[in-house]
Scaffold this motif. Structure first.
Motif, PDB file in Angstrom:
ATOM      1  N   GLY A 195       0.835  -1.195   0.000  1.00 44.29           N
ATOM      2  CA  GLY A 195       0.000   0.000   0.000  1.00 44.29           C
ATOM      3  C   GLY A 195       0.868   1.241   0.000  1.00 44.29           C
ATOM      4  N   SER A 196       0.212   2.377  -0.014  1.00 40.52           N
ATOM      5  CA  SER A 196       0.896   3.669   0.036  1.00 40.52           C
ATOM      6  C   SER A 196       0.415   4.404   1.278  1.00 40.52           C
ATOM      7  N   PRO A 197       1.329   4.728   2.191  1.00 43.14           N
ATOM      8  CA  PRO A 197       0.897   5.471   3.382  1.00 43.14           C
ATOM      9  C   PRO A 197       0.378   6.855   2.997  1.00 43.14           C
ATOM     10  N   ARG A 198      -0.721   7.258   3.622  1.00 44.75           N
ATOM     11  CA  ARG A 198      -1.266   8.603   3.388  1.00 44.75           C
ATOM     12  C   ARG A 198      -1.152   9.396   4.677  1.00 44.75           C
ATOM     13  N   PHE A 199      -0.959  10.673   4.505  1.00 44.77           N
ATOM     14  CA  PHE A 199      -0.739  11.547   5.643  1.00 44.77           C
ATOM     15  C   PHE A 199      -1.698  12.728   5.596  1.00 44.77           C
ATOM     16  N   ASP A 200      -2.072  13.186   6.761  1.00 45.31           N
ATOM     17  CA  ASP A 200      -2.856  14.408   6.915  1.00 45.31           C
ATOM     18  C   ASP A 200      -2.027  15.372   7.738  1.00 45.31           C
ATOM     19  N   TYR A 201      -2.597  16.519   8.052  1.00 41.58           N
ATOM     20  CA  TYR A 201      -1.912  17.517   8.858  1.00 41.58           C
ATOM     21  C   TYR A 201      -2.762  17.837  10.081  1.00 41.58           C
ATOM     22  N   ASP A 202      -2.111  17.954  11.227  1.00 41.92           N
ATOM     23  CA  ASP A 202      -2.865  18.312  12.424  1.00 41.92           C
ATOM     24  C   ASP A 202      -2.996  19.833  12.505  1.00 41.92           C
ATOM     25  N   GLU A 203      -3.574  20.311  13.603  1.00 45.95           N
ATOM     26  CA  GLU A 203      -3.843  21.753  13.729  1.00 45.95           C
ATOM     27  C   GLU A 203      -2.577  22.608  13.797  1.00 45.95           C
ATOM     28  N   GLU A 204      -1.443  22.010  14.187  1.00 45.78           N
ATOM     29  CA  GLU A 204      -0.185  22.770  14.204  1.00 45.78           C
ATOM     30  C   GLU A 204       0.531  22.739  12.848  1.00 45.78           C
ATOM     31  N   GLY A 205      -0.010  21.999  11.892  1.00 47.95           N
ATOM     32  CA  GLY A 205       0.617  21.903  10.573  1.00 47.95           C
ATOM     33  C   GLY A 205       1.603  20.753  10.471  1.00 47.95           C
ATOM     34  N   CYS A 206       1.613  19.866  11.470  1.00 43.77           N
ATOM     35  CA  CYS A 206       2.514  18.715  11.447  1.00 43.77           C
ATOM     36  C   CYS A 206       1.860  17.561  10.687  1.00 43.77           C
ATOM     37  N   GLN A 207       2.687  16.843   9.974  1.00 49.60           N
ATOM     38  CA  GLN A 207       2.199  15.702   9.215  1.00 49.60           C
ATOM     39  C   GLN A 207       1.937  14.536  10.169  1.00 49.60           C
ATOM     40  N   VAL A 208       0.766  13.878   9.996  1.00 47.90           N
ATOM     41  CA  VAL A 208       0.411  12.711  10.802  1.00 47.90           C
ATOM     42  C   VAL A 208      -0.054  11.600   9.856  1.00 47.90           C
ATOM     43  N   TYR A 209       0.246  10.376  10.251  1.00 52.86           N
ATOM     44  CA  TYR A 209      -0.167   9.225   9.448  1.00 52.86           C
ATOM     45  C   TYR A 209      -1.679   9.124   9.454  1.00 52.86           C
ATOM     46  N   SER A 210      -2.284   8.959   8.282  1.00 53.53           N
ATOM     47  CA  SER A 210      -3.735   8.883   8.173  1.00 53.53           C
ATOM     48  C   SER A 210      -4.185   7.436   7.974  1.00 53.53           C
ATOM     49  N   ASP A 211      -3.789   6.830   6.857  1.00 52.23           N
ATOM     50  CA  ASP A 211      -4.188   5.458   6.578  1.00 52.23           C
ATOM     51  C   ASP A 211      -3.321   4.888   5.460  1.00 52.23           C
TER      52      ASP A 211
END
Length: 183
Positions: free
Chosen positions: A75-91
């Motif tokens: 698979g390909s890891p997907r990332f989102d951004y939290d409220e501080e603008g830091c990248q977080v693992y999504s799914d």
């Protein structure tokens, strides 16, 4: 064979292969990447690329296990951004592997559809009495056989590759012998 006859044979070969290729493309379309992964591809990115704040931890270190499991599952890891603008693992997104599986099935089906047609063209060339057209059909059949095998070749097992190429070689040698015996 004269130059004009040779060129006509080449033209017949190319046109026959183009006809067959375009016909099957019209009735049996290849899977499209966008149908599996959308227009943006397998990864979701923020609209604007910016340097994350220095307070952000390295996302690959924090989510090392999740990212590793996703990669192992093709698979390909997907990332989102939290409220501080830091990248977080999504799914984990599997659209690329789903597309690859659909494309492999398409290439296999095309091989099993087009290879017999290629053999039929070669046999037509073997028995057709008009030499220019016969040569064109035979050469077109050989090109089509190479094309159909090439489409599926990377998805075949090593043993299957050897087997298919061996069978095709034996078939071509048999046809060449038959053609020479007719002369």
């Amino acid at each position: 064979m004269k130059v004009k006859e040779l060129l006509m044979s080449l033209a017949i070969a190319v046109m026959a292969d183009l006809f067959i290729g375009l016909f099957f493309d019209a009735i049996y379309s290849a899977p499209e990447y966008e149908d599996f992964c959308g227009l943006d591809g397998p990864r979701a990115f923020k609209d604007r690329f910016e340097v994350p704040p220095e307070t952000c931890e390295n996302v690959y270190f924090v989510y090392e296990e999740e990212i590793s499991q996703c990669n192992l599952a093709e698979g390909s890891p997907r990332f989102d951004y939290d409220e501080e603008g830091c990248q977080v693992y999504s799914d984990c997104n599997y659209c690329s592997s789903e597309f690859s599986a659909a494309n492999e099935e398409y290439n296999r089906n095309l091989f099993f559809i087009i290879s017999p047609i290629a053999i039929a063209l070669i046999l037509i060339g073997l028995f057709y009495s008009f030499e220019v057209a016969a040569s064109g059909f035979m050469f077109g059949g050989v090109l089509l056989l190479i094309y159909s095998t090439g489409r599926y070749f990377s998805d075949m097992s090593k043993f299957m590759r050897v087997f298919v190429v061996f069978i095709e070689l034996v078939l071509l040698l048999w046809i060449a012998k038959k053609k020479m015996d007719k002369k």
